[in-house]
Design an enzyme around this catalytic site. Structure first.
Site, PDB file in Angstrom:
ATOM      1  N   SER A 170      -3.408  14.121 -14.449  1.00  0.00           N
ATOM      2  CA  SER A 170      -4.681  13.814 -14.960  1.00  0.00           C
ATOM      3  C   SER A 170      -4.530  15.392 -16.071  1.00  0.00           C
ATOM      4  CB  SER A 170      -5.452  13.284 -14.831  1.00  0.00           C
ATOM      5  OG  SER A 170      -6.249  13.174 -15.399  1.00  0.00           O
ATOM      6  N   ASN A 171      -5.513  14.988 -17.029  1.00  0.00           N
ATOM      7  CA  ASN A 171      -6.246  15.938 -17.374  1.00  0.00           C
ATOM      8  C   ASN A 171      -7.550  16.410 -16.594  1.00  0.00           C
ATOM      9  OD1 ASN A 171      -9.318  15.267 -18.143  1.00  0.00           O
ATOM     10  ND2 ASN A 171      -8.123  13.524 -18.613  1.00  0.00           N
ATOM     11  N   SER A 176      -8.120   6.057  -9.683  1.00  0.00           N
ATOM     12  CA  SER A 176      -7.370   6.726 -11.127  1.00  0.00           C
ATOM     13  C   SER A 176      -9.286   7.254 -11.322  1.00  0.00           C
ATOM     14  CB  SER A 176      -7.288   5.753 -11.606  1.00  0.00           C
ATOM     15  OG  SER A 176      -8.424   4.768 -11.783  1.00  0.00           O
ATOM     16  N   TYR A 198     -10.277  13.848  -7.321  1.00  0.00           N
ATOM     17  CA  TYR A 198      -9.347  13.397  -8.043  1.00  0.00           C
ATOM     18  C   TYR A 198      -8.599  14.312  -8.498  1.00  0.00           C
ATOM     19  CZ  TYR A 198      -7.812  10.560 -12.508  1.00  0.00           C
ATOM     20  OH  TYR A 198      -7.166  10.194 -12.811  1.00  0.00           O
ATOM     21  N   ARG A 216     -15.270  12.522 -26.930  1.00  0.00           N
ATOM     22  CA  ARG A 216     -14.248  13.556 -26.828  1.00  0.00           C
ATOM     23  C   ARG A 216     -12.956  12.641 -26.586  1.00  0.00           C
ATOM     24  NH1 ARG A 216     -13.005  12.256 -21.072  1.00  0.00           N
ATOM     25  NH2 ARG A 216     -11.244  13.157 -19.828  1.00  0.00           N
ATOM     26  N   SER A 260      -6.663  10.013 -22.385  1.00  0.00           N
ATOM     27  CA  SER A 260      -7.459   8.642 -21.746  1.00  0.00           C
ATOM     28  C   SER A 260      -6.741   7.386 -22.741  1.00  0.00           C
ATOM     29  CB  SER A 260      -8.983   8.928 -22.496  1.00  0.00           C
ATOM     30  OG  SER A 260      -9.237   9.562 -21.602  1.00  0.00           O
ATOM     31  N   ASP A 266       0.866  -1.084  -0.328  1.00  0.00           N
ATOM     32  CA  ASP A 266      -0.332   0.003  -0.130  1.00  0.00           C
ATOM     33  C   ASP A 266       1.187   1.151  -0.140  1.00  0.00           C
ATOM     34  OD1 ASP A 266      -1.327   2.521   1.265  1.00  0.00           O
ATOM     35  OD2 ASP A 266      -2.934   0.294   1.943  1.00  0.00           O
ATOM     36  N   LYS A 285      -4.350  15.634  -8.377  1.00  0.00           N
ATOM     37  CA  LYS A 285      -3.579  15.609  -9.410  1.00  0.00           C
ATOM     38  C   LYS A 285      -2.645  17.061  -9.409  1.00  0.00           C
ATOM     39  CE  LYS A 285      -3.424  11.879 -10.851  1.00  0.00           C
ATOM     40  NZ  LYS A 285      -3.276  10.283 -10.492  1.00  0.00           N
TER      41      LYS A 285
HETATM   42  P1  NAI Z   1      -6.168   1.990 -12.258  1.00  0.00           P
HETATM   43  O1  NAI Z   1      -7.879   2.344 -11.604  1.00  0.00           O
HETATM   44  O2  NAI Z   1      -6.280   1.177 -13.589  1.00  0.00           O
HETATM   45  O3  NAI Z   1      -5.170   1.382 -11.430  1.00  0.00           O
HETATM   46  C1  NAI Z   1      -4.420   1.956 -10.836  1.00  0.00           C
HETATM   47  C2  NAI Z   1      -3.958   0.605  -9.470  1.00  0.00           C
HETATM   48  O4  NAI Z   1      -3.062   1.195  -8.894  1.00  0.00           O
HETATM   49  C3  NAI Z   1      -4.620  -0.339  -8.863  1.00  0.00           C
HETATM   50  O5  NAI Z   1      -4.317  -1.820  -9.607  1.00  0.00           O
HETATM   51  C4  NAI Z   1      -4.828  -0.351  -7.681  1.00  0.00           C
HETATM   52  O6  NAI Z   1      -4.711  -1.242  -6.909  1.00  0.00           O
HETATM   53  C5  NAI Z   1      -3.495   0.270  -7.491  1.00  0.00           C
HETATM   54  N1  NAI Z   1      -3.990   1.198  -6.419  1.00  0.00           N
HETATM   55  C6  NAI Z   1      -4.537   2.069  -5.732  1.00  0.00           C
HETATM   56  N2  NAI Z   1      -4.120   2.638  -4.591  1.00  0.00           N
HETATM   57  C7  NAI Z   1      -3.035   1.749  -4.098  1.00  0.00           C
HETATM   58  C8  NAI Z   1      -2.349   2.234  -2.792  1.00  0.00           C
HETATM   59  N3  NAI Z   1      -3.290   2.292  -2.730  1.00  0.00           N
HETATM   60  N4  NAI Z   1      -1.504   1.037  -3.137  1.00  0.00           N
HETATM   61  C9  NAI Z   1      -0.684   0.552  -4.192  1.00  0.00           C
HETATM   62  N5  NAI Z   1      -1.662   0.500  -4.629  1.00  0.00           N
HETATM   63  C10 NAI Z   1      -3.074   1.664  -5.051  1.00  0.00           C
HETATM   64  O7  NAI Z   1      -5.838   3.600 -13.004  1.00  0.00           O
HETATM   65  P2  NAI Z   1      -5.165   3.190 -14.368  1.00  0.00           P
HETATM   66  O8  NAI Z   1      -6.144   3.617 -15.906  1.00  0.00           O
HETATM   67  O9  NAI Z   1      -3.987   2.295 -15.060  1.00  0.00           O
HETATM   68  O10 NAI Z   1      -4.686   4.833 -14.249  1.00  0.00           O
HETATM   69  C11 NAI Z   1      -3.080   4.479 -13.724  1.00  0.00           C
HETATM   70  C12 NAI Z   1      -3.216   6.026 -13.413  1.00  0.00           C
HETATM   71  O11 NAI Z   1      -2.870   6.625 -14.309  1.00  0.00           O
HETATM   72  C13 NAI Z   1      -3.575   6.642 -12.510  1.00  0.00           C
HETATM   73  O12 NAI Z   1      -2.678   7.590 -11.900  1.00  0.00           O
HETATM   74  C14 NAI Z   1      -4.561   7.531 -13.026  1.00  0.00           C
HETATM   75  O13 NAI Z   1      -4.961   8.610 -11.850  1.00  0.00           O
HETATM   76  C15 NAI Z   1      -3.640   8.017 -14.232  1.00  0.00           C
HETATM   77  N6  NAI Z   1      -5.041   8.258 -15.694  1.00  0.00           N
HETATM   78  C16 NAI Z   1      -4.933   7.773 -15.904  1.00  0.00           C
HETATM   79  C17 NAI Z   1      -5.504   8.052 -17.149  1.00  0.00           C
HETATM   80  C18 NAI Z   1      -6.191   6.688 -18.188  1.00  0.00           C
HETATM   81  O14 NAI Z   1      -6.629   6.945 -19.187  1.00  0.00           O
HETATM   82  N7  NAI Z   1      -5.920   5.476 -18.037  1.00  0.00           N
HETATM   83  C19 NAI Z   1      -6.247   9.262 -17.090  1.00  0.00           C
HETATM   84  C20 NAI Z   1      -5.223  10.204 -16.756  1.00  0.00           C
HETATM   85  C21 NAI Z   1      -5.009   9.518 -15.345  1.00  0.00           C
HETATM   86  C1  15L Z   2      -9.059   9.750 -15.950  1.00  0.00           C
HETATM   87  O1  15L Z   2      -7.660  11.011 -15.460  1.00  0.00           O
HETATM   88  C2  15L Z   2      -9.211   8.373 -15.152  1.00  0.00           C
HETATM   89  O2  15L Z   2      -8.268   7.673 -14.572  1.00  0.00           O
HETATM   90  C3  15L Z   2      -9.062   7.892 -17.070  1.00  0.00           C
HETATM   91  O3  15L Z   2      -9.730   6.495 -16.076  1.00  0.00           O
HETATM   92  C4  15L Z   2     -10.335   8.296 -17.752  1.00  0.00           C
HETATM   93  O4  15L Z   2     -11.080   8.298 -17.085  1.00  0.00           O
HETATM   94  C5  15L Z   2      -9.343   9.697 -17.891  1.00  0.00           C
HETATM   95  O5  15L Z   2      -8.866   9.926 -16.661  1.00  0.00           O
HETATM   96  C6  15L Z   2     -10.249  10.797 -19.118  1.00  0.00           C
HETATM   97  O6  15L Z   2     -10.068  11.826 -18.443  1.00  0.00           O
HETATM   98  O7  15L Z   2     -10.992   9.978 -20.129  1.00  0.00           O
END
Ligand code: NAI
Ligand code: 15L
Length: 274
Positions: A109-110, A73, A143, A181, A172, A49, A147
């Site tokens: 993030s955006n 996220s 959220y 979008r 995204s 964690d 960021k």
């Molecule tokens: P996700 O929710 O799929 O993955 C996040 C991971 O972080 C999960 O595997 C979760 O178990 C882990 N996590 C959560 N809290 C935790 C903690 N306290 N300690 C350790 N691990 C923890 O999110 P995703 O889509 O993979 O995004 C990854 C990162 O990129 C996030 O920080 C998100 O905010 C950022 N992001 C993602 C975007 C996207 O399009 N996927 C867009 C903008 C930002």
């Molecule tokens: C984010 O920051 C989220 O983590 C991702 O799941 C998408 O929702 C993305 O932004 C978005 O703006 O589409």
């Protein structure tokens, strides 16, 4: 700085982490994986964690750089965001400082600028009308606020401690764009890996903020700080446009859900399921 080889990937079990586990090794990185959750087929992954300071110090020891994806996220209560994203990111930076790690790539993030109105008009938007990287923070959720904090934390650790960061305001990043979008904010997974590679290897980044997206025809923001790192996006969402617009219609700026960079997060944010 010699090119980083051993990279800690936090959030490695998540959507983006899973994509990057597949794509980054081709650039020569050895990934050390960390997540709260176990990762199937990865018995060496560190289950920790972000609240566990000792585990974080051990996890960062000896790595050349960190890609920090872990955290909540989507939108959640302030208390949950505070713990995972604000305190958790601070704990990781402190561990990195104490162990002498030189660079972090931070998944911003955006939504740190989500209440910024997006540029109007037919695509492509003229370069001088694209949203600049120094547009003020306008978070659209707790959220997004976390960021904004992460970007300021990164600036502070550079100014105070010389720990470099590239903060990537990801649009995204999914296999395909799934809404209208996303035609503007989509980053293909392959471009995501290109951008993370550039962020890990560019010289003298200090604290650089970049937008993270592909070279979309309908792009809303300025990619010049990302390109200055050596990022050359290869993908464009446009081939998906006809089908998505036929299904969902064009964006309507009179609809508050469509009017800002952050889209539905500004009005009806998705809540993390636990
Ligand atoms: P996700 O929710 O799929 O993955 C996040 C991971 O972080 C999960 O595997 C979760 O178990 C882990 N996590 C959560 N809290 C935790 C903690 N306290 N300690 C350790 N691990 C923890 O999110 P995703 O889509 O993979 O995004 C990854 C990162 O990129 C996030 O920080 C998100 O905010 C950022 N992001 C993602 C975007 C996207 O399009 N996927 C867009 C903008 C930002
Ligand atoms: C984010 O920051 C989220 O983590 C991702 O799941 C998408 O929702 C993305 O932004 C978005 O703006 O589409």
């Amino acid at each position: 700085m010699p090119a980083p080889r051993t990279v800690l990937l936090t959030g490695a079990a998540g959507g983006l982490g899973t994509l990057m586990r597949g794509l980054l090794p081709q650039y020569g990185y050895e990934l050390r994986l960390l997540d709260l959750l176990p990762i199937e087929g990865e018995p060496d992954a560190i289950a920790a964690d972000l609240g566990d300071k000792e585990a974080l110090r051990e996890a960062v020891r000896g790595v050349d750089a960190i890609i920090h994806l872990a955290g909540i996220s989507l939108e959640a209560s302030f208390e949950k965001i505070l713990k995972a994203n604000i305190e958790g990111t601070y704990n990781l930076y402190e561990a990195a400082r104490q162990e002498g790690v030189r660079r972090i790539v931070f998944a911003s993030s955006n939504h740190a600028v989500g209440f910024t109105p997006h540029p109007e008009g037919p695509a492509p938007i003229a370069p001088d009308a694209l949203i600049p990287i120094d547009t003020p923070h306008r978070p659209d959720t707790f959220y997004g606020l976390s960021k904004s904090f992460g970007e300021d934390l990164a600036q502070f650790y550079w100014d105070k401690h010389g720990l470099e960061t590239v903060s990537v305001r990801i649009g995204s990043c999914f296999a395909e764009p799934t809404g209208v979008r996303m035609l503007s904010v989509w980053m293909s997974p392959a471009d995501g890996a290109r951008l993370f590679h550039a962020a890990l290897t560019a010289e003298d980044v200090q604290h650089t903020i970049v937008y993270g997206s592909s070279a979309n025809t309908r792009l809303w923001w300025d990619l010049s700080t990302a390109r200055a790192l050596g990022y050359e996006p290869q993908d464009d969402s446009e081939p998906y446009a006809e089908k998505l617009i036929a299904e969902h219609g064009e964006l309507d700026s009179d609809n508050p859900e469509h009017a800002h960079l952050g889209g539905h997060f500004t009005v009806n944010p998705p809540i993390w399921p636990y």
